[in-house]
Write a protein that holds these residues in place. Structure first.
Motif, PDB file in Angstrom:
ATOM      1  N   ALA A 157      64.865   1.116   0.051  1.00 52.85           N
ATOM      2  CA  ALA A 157      63.683   1.957  -0.175  1.00 52.85           C
ATOM      3  C   ALA A 157      63.060   2.393   1.150  1.00 52.85           C
ATOM      4  N   ASN A 158      63.028   1.495   2.129  1.00 53.16           N
ATOM      5  CA  ASN A 158      62.471   1.829   3.433  1.00 53.16           C
ATOM      6  C   ASN A 158      63.313   2.912   4.118  1.00 53.16           C
ATOM      7  N   GLY A 159      64.619   2.769   4.077  1.00 52.52           N
ATOM      8  CA  GLY A 159      65.494   3.777   4.676  1.00 52.52           C
ATOM      9  C   GLY A 159      65.287   5.143   4.054  1.00 52.52           C
ATOM     10  N   ILE A 160      65.099   5.171   2.755  1.00 50.58           N
ATOM     11  CA  ILE A 160      64.854   6.434   2.052  1.00 50.58           C
ATOM     12  C   ILE A 160      63.524   7.035   2.499  1.00 50.58           C
ATOM     13  N   ALA A 161      62.473   6.212   2.566  1.00 49.04           N
ATOM     14  CA  ALA A 161      61.155   6.710   2.976  1.00 49.04           C
ATOM     15  C   ALA A 161      61.194   7.265   4.395  1.00 49.04           C
ATOM     16  N   VAL A 162      61.872   6.570   5.298  1.00 50.24           N
ATOM     17  CA  VAL A 162      61.986   7.035   6.681  1.00 50.24           C
ATOM     18  C   VAL A 162      62.763   8.352   6.726  1.00 50.24           C
ATOM     19  N   TRP A 163      63.873   8.429   5.988  1.00 48.23           N
ATOM     20  CA  TRP A 163      64.662   9.664   5.971  1.00 48.23           C
ATOM     21  C   TRP A 163      63.828  10.824   5.429  1.00 48.23           C
ATOM     22  N   PHE A 165      52.457  10.902   4.353  1.00 47.88           N
ATOM     23  CA  PHE A 165      52.649  10.234   3.063  1.00 47.88           C
ATOM     24  C   PHE A 165      53.887   9.338   3.099  1.00 47.88           C
ATOM     25  N   TYR A 166      55.033   9.927   3.458  1.00 49.65           N
ATOM     26  CA  TYR A 166      56.274   9.148   3.499  1.00 49.65           C
ATOM     27  C   TYR A 166      56.205   8.051   4.561  1.00 49.65           C
ATOM     28  N   GLY A 167      55.609   8.360   5.707  1.00 48.31           N
ATOM     29  CA  GLY A 167      55.481   7.351   6.762  1.00 48.31           C
ATOM     30  C   GLY A 167      54.624   6.177   6.333  1.00 48.31           C
ATOM     31  N   GLY A 168      53.543   6.470   5.610  1.00 48.82           N
ATOM     32  CA  GLY A 168      52.703   5.393   5.098  1.00 48.82           C
ATOM     33  C   GLY A 168      53.430   4.512   4.100  1.00 48.82           C
ATOM     34  N   LEU A 169      54.243   5.147   3.242  1.00 50.46           N
ATOM     35  CA  LEU A 169      55.029   4.357   2.290  1.00 50.46           C
ATOM     36  C   LEU A 169      56.045   3.489   3.025  1.00 50.46           C
ATOM     37  N   ALA A 170      56.689   4.064   4.052  1.00 53.62           N
ATOM     38  CA  ALA A 170      57.663   3.291   4.837  1.00 53.62           C
ATOM     39  C   ALA A 170      56.984   2.103   5.518  1.00 53.62           C
ATOM     40  N   SER A 171      55.790   2.305   6.050  1.00 55.30           N
ATOM     41  CA  SER A 171      55.058   1.201   6.702  1.00 55.30           C
ATOM     42  C   SER A 171      54.714   0.089   5.718  1.00 55.30           C
ATOM     43  N   THR A 172      54.294   0.479   4.532  1.00 53.40           N
ATOM     44  CA  THR A 172      53.962  -0.518   3.515  1.00 53.40           C
ATOM     45  C   THR A 172      55.205  -1.295   3.095  1.00 53.40           C
ATOM     46  N   ILE A 173      56.321  -0.597   2.937  1.00 52.02           N
ATOM     47  CA  ILE A 173      57.566  -1.278   2.559  1.00 52.02           C
ATOM     48  C   ILE A 173      57.989  -2.234   3.669  1.00 52.02           C
ATOM     49  N   THR A 174      57.900  -1.786   4.925  1.00 56.94           N
ATOM     50  CA  THR A 174      58.273  -2.652   6.057  1.00 56.94           C
ATOM     51  C   THR A 174      57.435  -3.927   6.056  1.00 56.94           C
ATOM     52  N   ARG A 175      56.134  -3.777   5.858  1.00 52.17           N
ATOM     53  CA  ARG A 175      55.247  -4.944   5.808  1.00 52.17           C
ATOM     54  C   ARG A 175      55.672  -5.898   4.686  1.00 52.17           C
ATOM     55  N   ASN A 176      56.129  -5.349   3.575  1.00 52.98           N
ATOM     56  CA  ASN A 176      56.518  -6.176   2.430  1.00 52.98           C
ATOM     57  C   ASN A 176      57.887  -6.811   2.586  1.00 52.98           C
ATOM     58  N   MET A 177      58.625  -6.425   3.604  1.00 51.51           N
ATOM     59  CA  MET A 177      59.914  -7.066   3.864  1.00 51.51           C
ATOM     60  C   MET A 177      59.716  -8.466   4.430  1.00 51.51           C
ATOM     61  N   ILE A 178      58.559  -8.696   5.016  1.00 50.55           N
ATOM     62  CA  ILE A 178      58.248 -10.004   5.593  1.00 50.55           C
ATOM     63  C   ILE A 178      57.556 -10.884   4.560  1.00 50.55           C
ATOM     64  N   GLU A 234      51.261  -4.304  -4.004  1.00 47.13           N
ATOM     65  CA  GLU A 234      51.541  -3.236  -3.045  1.00 47.13           C
ATOM     66  C   GLU A 234      52.827  -2.508  -3.409  1.00 47.13           C
ATOM     67  N   LEU A 235      53.843  -3.246  -3.819  1.00 47.42           N
ATOM     68  CA  LEU A 235      55.116  -2.620  -4.174  1.00 47.42           C
ATOM     69  C   LEU A 235      54.978  -1.762  -5.425  1.00 47.42           C
ATOM     70  N   VAL A 236      54.165  -2.198  -6.364  1.00 48.86           N
ATOM     71  CA  VAL A 236      53.906  -1.380  -7.556  1.00 48.86           C
ATOM     72  C   VAL A 236      53.234  -0.074  -7.141  1.00 48.86           C
ATOM     73  N   GLN A 237      52.275  -0.155  -6.235  1.00 50.62           N
ATOM     74  CA  GLN A 237      51.586   1.061  -5.777  1.00 50.62           C
ATOM     75  C   GLN A 237      52.553   2.014  -5.078  1.00 50.62           C
ATOM     76  N   VAL A 238      53.418   1.482  -4.211  1.00 54.10           N
ATOM     77  CA  VAL A 238      54.391   2.324  -3.510  1.00 54.10           C
ATOM     78  C   VAL A 238      55.353   2.956  -4.512  1.00 54.10           C
ATOM     79  N   ARG A 239      55.830   2.155  -5.452  1.00 50.19           N
ATOM     80  CA  ARG A 239      56.729   2.691  -6.479  1.00 50.19           C
ATOM     81  C   ARG A 239      56.042   3.791  -7.275  1.00 50.19           C
ATOM     82  N   ASP A 240      54.810   3.563  -7.663  1.00 48.15           N
ATOM     83  CA  ASP A 240      54.073   4.565  -8.429  1.00 48.15           C
ATOM     84  C   ASP A 240      53.826   5.836  -7.616  1.00 48.15           C
ATOM     85  N   ASP A 241      53.588   5.682  -6.311  1.00 45.92           N
ATOM     86  CA  ASP A 241      53.420   6.862  -5.458  1.00 45.92           C
ATOM     87  C   ASP A 241      54.698   7.685  -5.405  1.00 45.92           C
TER      88      ASP A 241
END
Length: 124
Positions: free
Chosen positions: A63-69, A87-100, A106-113
């Protein structure tokens, strides 16, 4: 070359995805990416539900790779380019944070976005 996948269903999914990507361009490719991001985040949420203490790294990485692309591939002549990149950069940042440390909310919000953006793109 693709490494051998442990699950046949994953191999079929990737072959289907590769075929769809080869046959698409422009907006269709963006739609495929949005669909795949939603699917990856759904997988991450299911994995997190099964094992709350372990971050679902593979689907989050996808998902992060897709958001960055998507952030990098916004057409520069698009009048909404800065907003879409943010928008996409913010989603990528949130996904990166959730990898740790993953947060289901947060993941539900990103998915819904992603899903909302997909629905809007499909309506065009």
């Amino acid at each position: 070359m693709h490494k051998l996948l442990p699950h046949p269903a994953e191999a079929y999914r990737r072959v289907d995805l590769d075929a769809r990507i080869e046959a698409s361009s422009g907006q269709d490719l963006t739609l495929i990416c949005l669909e795949e991001a939603v699917a990856a985040l759904n997988q991450a949420l299911l994995a997190l539900e099964r094992n709350p203490g372990k971050s679902p790294s593979e689907p989050l990485s996808r998902a992060n790779g897709i958001a960055v692309w998507l952030a990098r591939s916004v057409a520069p002549d698009n009048p909404l380019a800065p907003a879409m990149q943010q928008f996409y950069g913010g989603l990528a940042s949130t996904i990166t944070r959730n990898m740790i440390r993953s947060s289901a909310s947060e993941l539900v919000q990103v998915r819904d976005d992603f899903a909302d953006f997909l629905a809007a793109a499909n309506a065009i």
